[in-house]
Every structure is written in structure tokens, then in C-alpha cells.
Design a protein around this motif. Sequence first.
Motif, PDB file in Angstrom:
ATOM      1  N   ASN A   1      26.995 -37.051 -55.334  1.00 33.22           N
ATOM      2  CA  ASN A   1      27.231 -35.719 -55.876  1.00 33.22           C
ATOM      3  C   ASN A   1      28.404 -35.054 -55.161  1.00 33.22           C
ATOM      4  O   ASN A   1      28.656 -35.324 -53.979  1.00 33.22           O
ATOM      5  CB  ASN A   1      25.993 -34.842 -55.723  1.00 33.22           C
ATOM      6  CG  ASN A   1      24.819 -35.341 -56.545  1.00 33.22           C
ATOM      7  OD1 ASN A   1      24.977 -36.225 -57.382  1.00 33.22           O
ATOM      8  ND2 ASN A   1      23.649 -34.784 -56.310  1.00 33.22           N
ATOM      9  N   SER A   2      29.102 -34.180 -55.866  1.00 31.20           N
ATOM     10  CA  SER A   2      30.197 -33.428 -55.240  1.00 31.20           C
ATOM     11  C   SER A   2      30.133 -31.971 -55.674  1.00 31.20           C
ATOM     12  O   SER A   2      29.885 -31.677 -56.843  1.00 31.20           O
ATOM     13  CB  SER A   2      31.555 -34.036 -55.599  1.00 31.20           C
ATOM     14  OG  SER A   2      31.798 -33.978 -56.992  1.00 31.20           O
TER      15      SER A   2
ATOM     16  N   PHE B   1      26.980 -34.391 -60.593  1.00 31.14           N
ATOM     17  CA  PHE B   1      25.811 -35.076 -60.026  1.00 31.14           C
ATOM     18  C   PHE B   1      25.536 -36.392 -60.729  1.00 31.14           C
ATOM     19  O   PHE B   1      25.845 -36.573 -61.912  1.00 31.14           O
ATOM     20  CB  PHE B   1      24.581 -34.162 -60.085  1.00 31.14           C
ATOM     21  CG  PHE B   1      24.207 -33.688 -61.459  1.00 31.14           C
ATOM     22  CD1 PHE B   1      23.303 -34.391 -62.244  1.00 31.14           C
ATOM     23  CD2 PHE B   1      24.769 -32.521 -61.982  1.00 31.14           C
ATOM     24  CE1 PHE B   1      22.972 -33.944 -63.508  1.00 31.14           C
ATOM     25  CE2 PHE B   1      24.424 -32.068 -63.246  1.00 31.14           C
ATOM     26  CZ  PHE B   1      23.524 -32.789 -64.012  1.00 31.14           C
ATOM     27  N   VAL B   2      24.958 -37.312 -59.977  1.00 31.25           N
ATOM     28  CA  VAL B   2      24.644 -38.640 -60.491  1.00 31.25           C
ATOM     29  C   VAL B   2      23.165 -38.710 -60.853  1.00 31.25           C
ATOM     30  O   VAL B   2      22.379 -37.786 -60.596  1.00 31.25           O
ATOM     31  CB  VAL B   2      24.988 -39.733 -59.456  1.00 31.25           C
ATOM     32  CG1 VAL B   2      26.470 -39.770 -59.171  1.00 31.25           C
ATOM     33  CG2 VAL B   2      24.196 -39.536 -58.170  1.00 31.25           C
ATOM     34  N   VAL B   3      22.790 -39.838 -61.448  1.00 32.03           N
ATOM     35  CA  VAL B   3      21.386 -40.107 -61.755  1.00 32.03           C
ATOM     36  C   VAL B   3      20.562 -39.957 -60.487  1.00 32.03           C
ATOM     37  O   VAL B   3      20.963 -40.394 -59.407  1.00 32.03           O
ATOM     38  CB  VAL B   3      21.250 -41.533 -62.331  1.00 32.03           C
ATOM     39  CG1 VAL B   3      19.794 -41.969 -62.382  1.00 32.03           C
ATOM     40  CG2 VAL B   3      21.874 -41.606 -63.718  1.00 32.03           C
ATOM     41  N   GLY B   4      19.414 -39.318 -60.614  1.00 31.77           N
ATOM     42  CA  GLY B   4      18.560 -39.065 -59.457  1.00 31.77           C
ATOM     43  C   GLY B   4      18.539 -37.612 -59.045  1.00 31.77           C
ATOM     44  O   GLY B   4      17.683 -37.193 -58.269  1.00 31.77           O
ATOM     45  N   THR B   5      19.485 -36.824 -59.570  1.00 27.47           N
ATOM     46  CA  THR B   5      19.494 -35.379 -59.355  1.00 27.47           C
ATOM     47  C   THR B   5      19.011 -34.723 -60.634  1.00 27.47           C
ATOM     48  O   THR B   5      19.618 -34.898 -61.697  1.00 27.47           O
ATOM     49  CB  THR B   5      20.907 -34.875 -59.010  1.00 27.47           C
ATOM     50  OG1 THR B   5      21.372 -35.537 -57.831  1.00 27.47           O
ATOM     51  CG2 THR B   5      20.914 -33.374 -58.788  1.00 27.47           C
TER      52      THR B   5
ATOM     53  N   VAL C   1      18.491 -28.045 -59.620  1.00 29.97           N
ATOM     54  CA  VAL C   1      19.684 -27.794 -58.810  1.00 29.97           C
ATOM     55  C   VAL C   1      19.728 -26.356 -58.300  1.00 29.97           C
ATOM     56  O   VAL C   1      19.885 -26.102 -57.093  1.00 29.97           O
ATOM     57  CB  VAL C   1      20.955 -28.120 -59.625  1.00 29.97           C
ATOM     58  CG1 VAL C   1      22.205 -27.580 -58.925  1.00 29.97           C
ATOM     59  CG2 VAL C   1      21.074 -29.619 -59.824  1.00 29.97           C
ATOM     60  N   LEU C   2      19.592 -25.382 -59.189  1.00 31.67           N
ATOM     61  CA  LEU C   2      19.730 -23.980 -58.767  1.00 31.67           C
ATOM     62  C   LEU C   2      18.511 -23.465 -58.015  1.00 31.67           C
ATOM     63  O   LEU C   2      18.672 -22.696 -57.047  1.00 31.67           O
ATOM     64  CB  LEU C   2      20.057 -23.111 -59.980  1.00 31.67           C
ATOM     65  CG  LEU C   2      21.401 -23.431 -60.651  1.00 31.67           C
ATOM     66  CD1 LEU C   2      21.718 -22.409 -61.731  1.00 31.67           C
ATOM     67  CD2 LEU C   2      22.530 -23.506 -59.633  1.00 31.67           C
ATOM     68  N   PRO C   3      17.272 -23.825 -58.387  1.00 28.99           N
ATOM     69  CA  PRO C   3      16.149 -23.428 -57.529  1.00 28.99           C
ATOM     70  C   PRO C   3      16.288 -23.950 -56.103  1.00 28.99           C
ATOM     71  O   PRO C   3      15.948 -23.239 -55.138  1.00 28.99           O
ATOM     72  CB  PRO C   3      14.934 -24.030 -58.240  1.00 28.99           C
ATOM     73  CG  PRO C   3      15.329 -24.082 -59.674  1.00 28.99           C
ATOM     74  CD  PRO C   3      16.800 -24.416 -59.654  1.00 28.99           C
ATOM     75  N   ALA C   4      16.795 -25.162 -55.953  1.00 25.99           N
ATOM     76  CA  ALA C   4      17.000 -25.698 -54.608  1.00 25.99           C
ATOM     77  C   ALA C   4      18.059 -24.900 -53.856  1.00 25.99           C
ATOM     78  O   ALA C   4      17.904 -24.613 -52.652  1.00 25.99           O
ATOM     79  CB  ALA C   4      17.408 -27.167 -54.695  1.00 25.99           C
TER      80      ALA C   4
ATOM     81  N   TRP D   1      20.238 -31.817 -53.203  1.00 28.00           N
ATOM     82  CA  TRP D   1      21.484 -32.220 -53.865  1.00 28.00           C
ATOM     83  C   TRP D   1      21.997 -33.571 -53.372  1.00 28.00           C
ATOM     84  O   TRP D   1      23.026 -34.043 -53.848  1.00 28.00           O
ATOM     85  CB  TRP D   1      22.573 -31.176 -53.637  1.00 28.00           C
ATOM     86  CG  TRP D   1      22.369 -29.881 -54.364  1.00 28.00           C
ATOM     87  CD1 TRP D   1      21.244 -29.439 -55.004  1.00 28.00           C
ATOM     88  CD2 TRP D   1      23.336 -28.843 -54.513  1.00 28.00           C
ATOM     89  NE1 TRP D   1      21.444 -28.196 -55.536  1.00 28.00           N
ATOM     90  CE2 TRP D   1      22.724 -27.794 -55.251  1.00 28.00           C
ATOM     91  CE3 TRP D   1      24.658 -28.686 -54.096  1.00 28.00           C
ATOM     92  CZ2 TRP D   1      23.393 -26.617 -55.568  1.00 28.00           C
ATOM     93  CZ3 TRP D   1      25.329 -27.516 -54.410  1.00 28.00           C
ATOM     94  CH2 TRP D   1      24.697 -26.491 -55.148  1.00 28.00           C
ATOM     95  N   ARG D   2      21.304 -34.171 -52.415  1.00 30.60           N
ATOM     96  CA  ARG D   2      21.726 -35.447 -51.852  1.00 30.60           C
ATOM     97  C   ARG D   2      20.942 -36.557 -52.558  1.00 30.60           C
ATOM     98  O   ARG D   2      19.751 -36.732 -52.314  1.00 30.60           O
ATOM     99  CB  ARG D   2      21.514 -35.477 -50.342  1.00 30.60           C
ATOM    100  CG  ARG D   2      22.341 -34.404 -49.617  1.00 30.60           C
ATOM    101  CD  ARG D   2      22.066 -34.394 -48.124  1.00 30.60           C
ATOM    102  NE  ARG D   2      22.410 -35.676 -47.510  1.00 30.60           N
ATOM    103  CZ  ARG D   2      23.634 -36.028 -47.144  1.00 30.60           C
ATOM    104  NH1 ARG D   2      24.665 -35.202 -47.342  1.00 30.60           N
ATOM    105  NH2 ARG D   2      23.861 -37.196 -46.582  1.00 30.60           N
ATOM    106  N   PRO D   3      21.582 -37.304 -53.476  1.00 28.96           N
ATOM    107  CA  PRO D   3      20.839 -38.233 -54.330  1.00 28.96           C
ATOM    108  C   PRO D   3      20.322 -39.454 -53.577  1.00 28.96           C
ATOM    109  O   PRO D   3      20.881 -39.856 -52.553  1.00 28.96           O
ATOM    110  CB  PRO D   3      21.886 -38.643 -55.373  1.00 28.96           C
ATOM    111  CG  PRO D   3      23.189 -38.486 -54.664  1.00 28.96           C
ATOM    112  CD  PRO D   3      23.019 -37.310 -53.741  1.00 28.96           C
TER     113      PRO D   3
END
Length: 467
Positions: free
Chosen positions: A299-300, A330-334, A339-342, A254-256
Motif C-alpha cells: 500500500n502507498s 491498496f492491494v488485496v488484503g486491505t 481504511v477510514l475507521p482505522a 493499512w499494512r497488508p
Amino acid sequence: MSRETAIAAAQDQADGGVFAAALAALVAIPSESQVPGAEAALASYLAVMEERLDALGFDCRRLANPRPGAPPLLLARRIEDPSLPTVLSYGHGDVTHGQAGHWAAGRDPFVLSAEGPRLYGRGAADNKAQHLINLMALDAVLAVRGRLGFNMLLLLEMAEEIGSPGLAALAEAEREALRADVFIASDGPRLQPGVPTMFMGARGVLNFDLSVRLREGAHHSGNWGGLLADPAMILAQALSVITDARGQILVPEWRPGSLTASVRAALAELPVEEPDGPAIDTGWGEASLSPAERVFGWNSFAVLAMKAGVPEAPQNAISGEARANCQLRFVVGTEPEEVLPALRRHLDARGFERVQIEGGEAAFAATRLDPEAPWARFVRDSLTRSAGRPPHVLPNLGGSLPNDIFAGILGLPTIWIPHSYRACNQHAPDEHVLLPLCREALGLMAGLWWDIGDGAGLPEGRSGTVG
């Protein structure tokens, strides 16, 4: 015939009350897409807009929504010459729930009311005044020059507040009719009410629930405390491993990695505080980033609602389940599908297999256009010329919009010029716009439409013809 004359004509509509009267007529239509049975009001809004667009020389066509049960859309086209540049614009005429009875001073959400510089009404800021301003500025250019000097398309939807169902499928089906050189529209807020803003994309958004369901019903805390696992405690602990104590994201995926040097340069020195808004918590969010980078470049994660037991009437009992409604902006790159599998891997690795993840379809994808892209530079220069000062330029908005449809499906450079401000109370009681801001916006848009029609300095590589 001059640019200055067109700008003055546009702003005269605010000075003479024409703008407020036109906005009042739109606000009076209770186009609440979130409320069942609003079909007639939604259709009425399209009819009123068709009348205005007909007067501006647009050919209007109602489009059935590809999503069964979702409201129709309106496609309006003014084609002066197929070889001229073409602008695609957009607006949404639907609004959130009016929340009648919760507005101050007994205001009716569907009656425009003025108090000082503020014009109150549901949908005034989101989005009725915004697309109205763009059309009234267009009218001013036509009145002065007699033509636009470019082609204009407008797509108006009535379901943005419920996630724009069917909009992507419609864009795919109407790709040829929507072919253009650039997308220019208005939504969202300025960073500060006194300075124009432009943004070229938006953060994506994904909502999902986290729940812990261990048993049916609740059990007496005296008889069972220490013997039965507490779902609320488990859920709270699980939430605590998604971020740390200051809200810094701990899920690695989640950290872009898209906060590049050019994006950071664009965000440098941008203000994020609002005089009428809440004070920023400087100790919250990613510690290494500036406030602007946190909201526009990162991302927040937020917990929007939580429940265990009956908060309104607590009982001496251990609940059988607990639930939290969560959101990731989330921003571009995520990648939305990751998201949810992670999150699942992250929770399982820390012993939270009992926490269930439910829902999670991304409403909007993340998009971003380079601030130095040709069309971005053109629009920035036009706004600077009209306002006498440079606008705030954002690679992307902190909020979310269906911009991915125009940037992704249609492949257009996308530029948004908001005509509201962050303390406008959109989606809440006492929603309003500022008349002085709207007056300036009428002039800014008239200047921009004039410059596009003038043709000087337009970006190269235009499509050349419309579908």
C-alpha cells in the motif's frame, strides 16, 4: 493460412499508416467525460466504434447507464458458436481534459501529430490506441483465417475517467449477456517500452480529505500568534503520524499481509525505472521491500494537495482552517470499508480528534490473479512465442482500474496486456504512444487471438456456452 501471416497482416497496418489514420479519427473526437456538455462527443465516439465493430461482424447494442446522467455504454458481441470459448474485452473511449494551450510546439490535443516514433494526442495512450490495437489485430486474424475460432464480447464505456459510474450495476444487470471464459483487455503502461507486459489485477484506490476547521476567517499573526491554535500546524502533525519520515505506513491496518512468497517471486527482478521517467527515490517507502514490491505488492499513501490560507498571496494571519486531499492505493488484503475507521482510531489515539475525515468512497477495489493461473500461463506463453522473449508478469498493476467488476461481479480470470509505456504523459499535456510499440502490440494480439481460436492448450473448465 498461418499464425505468422496473421501477425504480419496486423503489423502491416502500422507500417502502411492504416493504424495511425484510424487512431487520428478517434483522437479527433473530444470525448472529455470530465468536461460538462460533452454528451454529443461521447455519443459520437460510440457511433464511430459501432461502425468499426459492425464491419467485424459484431452485433452492437447501446446500453443506458444505470447511473442517472452518466453516459451510455456499448456492448458488442460476435458469437461464432455458443460452444466455443468466449473472451470478454473492454475499453473506454472517454479521455481526461484536453488541456489545450499547454501542449508543446503548439500541438492541438485533438489532432494526432507525429514526431519521430511518437504519436501525440489526447487519449492516444489512454485508452483509444489500446482497444483499437486489439480490434485491428482481430481484423487481421479474420482476414487470414476467415473466422476467429472463439466468441468475442466487447464492453465499451465512456465514463472511466470519472470513476466508471454505473459500470458495476450494469455488469450485475447484464451478467448473462457478459458471460465468458476469460477477460482480456488493454490499459495502463508496460514496465519498459521494449518488453511486453501482462498484469492480472490492480491496486484499489481511496481518496479522502483531512481537514482542521477551528474558526471563521484568519487572524493577525502578531496579535494572535501563540494564542490561537494553527490549523495548518495541527494538520501537518496529524499527517506525520500516518507515515514516518521516509513514507513507511504507520497505520497498522493499512499494512497488508498479502505479499506472499509467490507474489514476491513474481515481482523479483522486475524493473521499475523508466529511461524517460523520474529517478526513483531509493530511500522512500517501505525499507524492507524492493522497489517492485513497494509499487505492486504494498500500500502507498500520498498527499495530493494541501491548502491553508492563500498560498498565492500569503498574509500575516493565522488561517482558520487547513485541508489536505489524500489518497491510499491498496492491494488485496486491505478492506476498503476498514481504511477510514482505522485511520480515525489511529488519529484519535494520538490526540488528533480535531482532524476531520471527509469523503472516502473507494473508486476501485483491489484485485489480483495468481501468475500461475491457467489463463495467465496461456497468455504468457502466447506472448513469449510472438515476441521471442518472455513478458514482464505482474500479479497486479500499481495503478487502479475497474478490474474488480470483471473479477468480482463476473467472476472471470482477468488479464490486461498494456500497449503504452510509463512516460507516455497520460492525463497530462503531450500524451502520446510509441508507433514501434504499437506495431509490436498489433502482432502480439494477433498471435494471441490466433492461439485462442486454434484451441490447442486452452485452459480446462470453460463455461462452454455464452449467454
